[in-house]
Motif scaffolding. Structure first.
Motif, PDB file in Angstrom:
ATOM      1  N   ARG A 234       0.822  -1.209   0.000  1.00  0.00           N
ATOM      2  CA  ARG A 234       0.000   0.000   0.000  1.00  0.00           C
ATOM      3  C   ARG A 234       0.860   1.265   0.000  1.00  0.00           C
ATOM      4  O   ARG A 234       0.536   2.244  -0.685  1.00  0.00           O
ATOM      5  CB  ARG A 234      -0.919  -0.014   1.220  1.00  0.00           C
ATOM      6  CG  ARG A 234      -1.654   1.296   1.441  1.00  0.00           C
ATOM      7  CD  ARG A 234      -2.640   1.204   2.585  1.00  0.00           C
ATOM      8  NE  ARG A 234      -3.241   2.507   2.858  1.00  0.00           N
ATOM      9  CZ  ARG A 234      -4.411   2.681   3.434  1.00  0.00           C
ATOM     10  NH1 ARG A 234      -5.111   1.638   3.817  1.00  0.00           N
ATOM     11  NH2 ARG A 234      -4.884   3.897   3.656  1.00  0.00           N
ATOM     12  N   GLU A 235       1.948   1.256   0.752  1.00  0.00           N
ATOM     13  CA  GLU A 235       2.778   2.454   0.868  1.00  0.00           C
ATOM     14  C   GLU A 235       3.318   2.892  -0.492  1.00  0.00           C
ATOM     15  O   GLU A 235       3.382   4.090  -0.803  1.00  0.00           O
ATOM     16  CB  GLU A 235       3.942   2.199   1.829  1.00  0.00           C
ATOM     17  CG  GLU A 235       3.519   1.940   3.269  1.00  0.00           C
ATOM     18  CD  GLU A 235       3.021   0.522   3.490  1.00  0.00           C
ATOM     19  OE1 GLU A 235       3.159  -0.298   2.550  1.00  0.00           O
ATOM     20  OE2 GLU A 235       2.498   0.232   4.581  1.00  0.00           O
ATOM     21  N   GLN A 238       0.544   4.487  -2.408  1.00  0.00           N
ATOM     22  CA  GLN A 238       0.290   5.821  -1.859  1.00  0.00           C
ATOM     23  C   GLN A 238       1.308   6.839  -2.383  1.00  0.00           C
ATOM     24  O   GLN A 238       0.957   7.975  -2.709  1.00  0.00           O
ATOM     25  CB  GLN A 238       0.344   5.771  -0.332  1.00  0.00           C
ATOM     26  CG  GLN A 238      -0.882   5.148   0.309  1.00  0.00           C
ATOM     27  CD  GLN A 238      -0.777   5.104   1.822  1.00  0.00           C
ATOM     28  OE1 GLN A 238       0.222   4.644   2.363  1.00  0.00           O
ATOM     29  NE2 GLN A 238      -1.804   5.579   2.502  1.00  0.00           N
ATOM     30  N   VAL A 241       0.375   7.748  -5.891  1.00  0.00           N
ATOM     31  CA  VAL A 241      -0.765   8.661  -5.902  1.00  0.00           C
ATOM     32  C   VAL A 241      -0.302  10.072  -5.540  1.00  0.00           C
ATOM     33  O   VAL A 241      -0.758  11.065  -6.121  1.00  0.00           O
ATOM     34  CB  VAL A 241      -1.860   8.177  -4.928  1.00  0.00           C
ATOM     35  CG1 VAL A 241      -2.960   9.232  -4.779  1.00  0.00           C
ATOM     36  CG2 VAL A 241      -2.455   6.861  -5.420  1.00  0.00           C
ATOM     37  N   GLY A 242       0.641  10.160  -4.588  1.00  0.00           N
ATOM     38  CA  GLY A 242       1.197  11.465  -4.252  1.00  0.00           C
ATOM     39  C   GLY A 242       1.904  12.100  -5.431  1.00  0.00           C
ATOM     40  O   GLY A 242       1.802  13.319  -5.654  1.00  0.00           O
ATOM     41  N   ALA A 264      -2.859  -3.046  -0.874  1.00  0.00           N
ATOM     42  CA  ALA A 264      -2.586  -2.148  -2.000  1.00  0.00           C
ATOM     43  C   ALA A 264      -3.785  -2.088  -2.936  1.00  0.00           C
ATOM     44  O   ALA A 264      -4.185  -1.001  -3.392  1.00  0.00           O
ATOM     45  CB  ALA A 264      -1.339  -2.612  -2.746  1.00  0.00           C
ATOM     46  N   TYR A 267      -6.682  -0.189  -1.280  1.00  0.00           N
ATOM     47  CA  TYR A 267      -6.414   1.250  -1.273  1.00  0.00           C
ATOM     48  C   TYR A 267      -6.656   1.861  -2.653  1.00  0.00           C
ATOM     49  O   TYR A 267      -7.323   2.901  -2.774  1.00  0.00           O
ATOM     50  CB  TYR A 267      -4.972   1.502  -0.825  1.00  0.00           C
ATOM     51  CG  TYR A 267      -4.545   2.948  -0.969  1.00  0.00           C
ATOM     52  CD1 TYR A 267      -4.988   3.911  -0.069  1.00  0.00           C
ATOM     53  CD2 TYR A 267      -3.723   3.340  -2.029  1.00  0.00           C
ATOM     54  CE1 TYR A 267      -4.612   5.241  -0.209  1.00  0.00           C
ATOM     55  CE2 TYR A 267      -3.341   4.670  -2.176  1.00  0.00           C
ATOM     56  CZ  TYR A 267      -3.791   5.619  -1.264  1.00  0.00           C
ATOM     57  OH  TYR A 267      -3.422   6.925  -1.412  1.00  0.00           O
ATOM     58  N   ILE A 271      -9.742   5.101  -3.632  1.00  0.00           N
ATOM     59  CA  ILE A 271      -9.348   6.509  -3.698  1.00  0.00           C
ATOM     60  C   ILE A 271     -10.022   7.203  -4.880  1.00  0.00           C
ATOM     61  O   ILE A 271     -10.408   6.554  -5.862  1.00  0.00           O
ATOM     62  CB  ILE A 271      -7.813   6.639  -3.833  1.00  0.00           C
ATOM     63  CG1 ILE A 271      -7.327   5.895  -5.080  1.00  0.00           C
ATOM     64  CG2 ILE A 271      -7.130   6.119  -2.581  1.00  0.00           C
ATOM     65  CD1 ILE A 271      -5.831   6.032  -5.314  1.00  0.00           C
TER      66      ILE A 271
END
Length: 311
Positions: A234-235, A238, A241-242, A264, A267, A271
């Motif tokens: 997931r990190e 993320q 996505v950032g 992942a 998530y 979003i």
């Protein structure tokens, strides 16, 4: 009984010998049936679900109709059915006797032994060891499905080799490959506008595809070469996505040579930004389908009788 060499986990349609009895049961009333009506009624007798009836082969044919057509071919060659007019079938005296003697049809071994003599003999090599039952059960399928089964095996082997090449490739080469793939899939518009931008200072983005001539609508790409078992968490998603938000983008594709953890995937699905995750299995399947990194070695034409032509 040995499990047939078929994709039984993804099909509810019985193999063709199991459809002998339903087809003959319909014809046993002595009426003449068009093949389409016959197939529909036989499907009712066999208790086929709506899912089974909707299954299609890769060439588009309904799977259950293909297998019932194979049943008709066997019964006709054995002289158990007549075809009085184009596209219509009826049982004859020999068929009635056979059906009375085999009210439940036959299993594969019995059907193969009975119907094989009615088909032209082919020359087979006899110098090798005797074939084991698990190797011959592929014949449970009709010829078209046998071809598709063999092609799937070839594609699986090519896919394994292709995946290893991708994992061993240079990062820049892998990034360019995924850009090429998305362009081949039709993204990038008529002008095929897409490029690799990976490298130092890429901001977490490895490629970008312009969806219009001015680049007003873009898809950003992240491509990661990971070994089997090193799943993307997931990190990492993320962080991608950032990077999308930093570029003012709302859509992205994350492609990896491994897979994604459940966290992942959950998530990415929850979003607002539209992020598509493509794992190793889907990646190689897409590359084979759109001919990226592979080439066609041989093609074959498979012809089938056009029953509508004779109606």
């Amino acid at each position: 009984m040995t499990k047939p060499v078929t994709d039984s986990e993804t099909t509810e349609v019985p193999i063709w010998p199991a459809l002998l009895a339903p087809v003959l049961e319909v014809l046993s009333d002595g009426k003449r049936y068009h093949r389409r009506e016959l197939f529909s009624r036989a499907a009712d007798v066999a208790g086929l679900s709506e899912t089974a009836r909707s299954e299609r082969l890769k060439k588009g044919n309904l799977r259950y109709e293909q297998r019932m057509g194979w049943v008709l071919s066997h019964l006709m060659r054995a002289g158990l059915l007549d075809r009085p007019t184009r596209g219509e079938y009826e049982i004859n005296d020999a068929g009635r006797v056979w059906h009375a003697e085999h009210p439940n049809g036959m299993d594969y071994s019995q059907a193969h032994a009975y119907f094989a003599p009615f088909w032209p003999k082919t020359v087979k090599a006899s110098s090798g060891p005797t074939q084991q039952p698990t190797e011959t059960l592929i014949e449970d399928l009709d010829p078209v499905e046998q071809i598709e089964n063999s092609v799937d095996k070839i594609h699986a082997k090519v896919g394994d080799e292709l995946l290893q090449r991708l994992r061993d490739s240079h990062p820049a080469s892998f990034e360019q490959t995924v850009v090429d793939l998305l362009l081949k899939m039709g993204y990038g518009g008529a002008e095929q506008r897409g490029k690799r931008i990976g490298g130092t200072g890429d901001g977490g983005v490895d490629g970008v595809i312009d969806q219009d001539a001015l680049g007003l609508d873009q898809i950003y790409i992240q491509a990661k070469r990971y070994k089997l078992g090193s799943n993307v968490g997931r990190e990492t998603i993320q962080a991608f996505v950032g990077a999308l938000h930093g570029a003012g983008a709302s859509r992205g594709v994350f492609i990896t040579t491994s897979s994604f953890t459940d966290h992942a995937r959950t998530y990415a699905a929850g979003i607002p930004s539209r992020v598509i995750l493509i794992d190793s299995v889907r990646l190689v399947n897409l590359m084979i389908k759109y001919r990226v990194g592979v080439q066609v070695k041989q093609t074959y034409d498979v012809v089938d009788l056009d029953e509508d032509y004779f109606e």
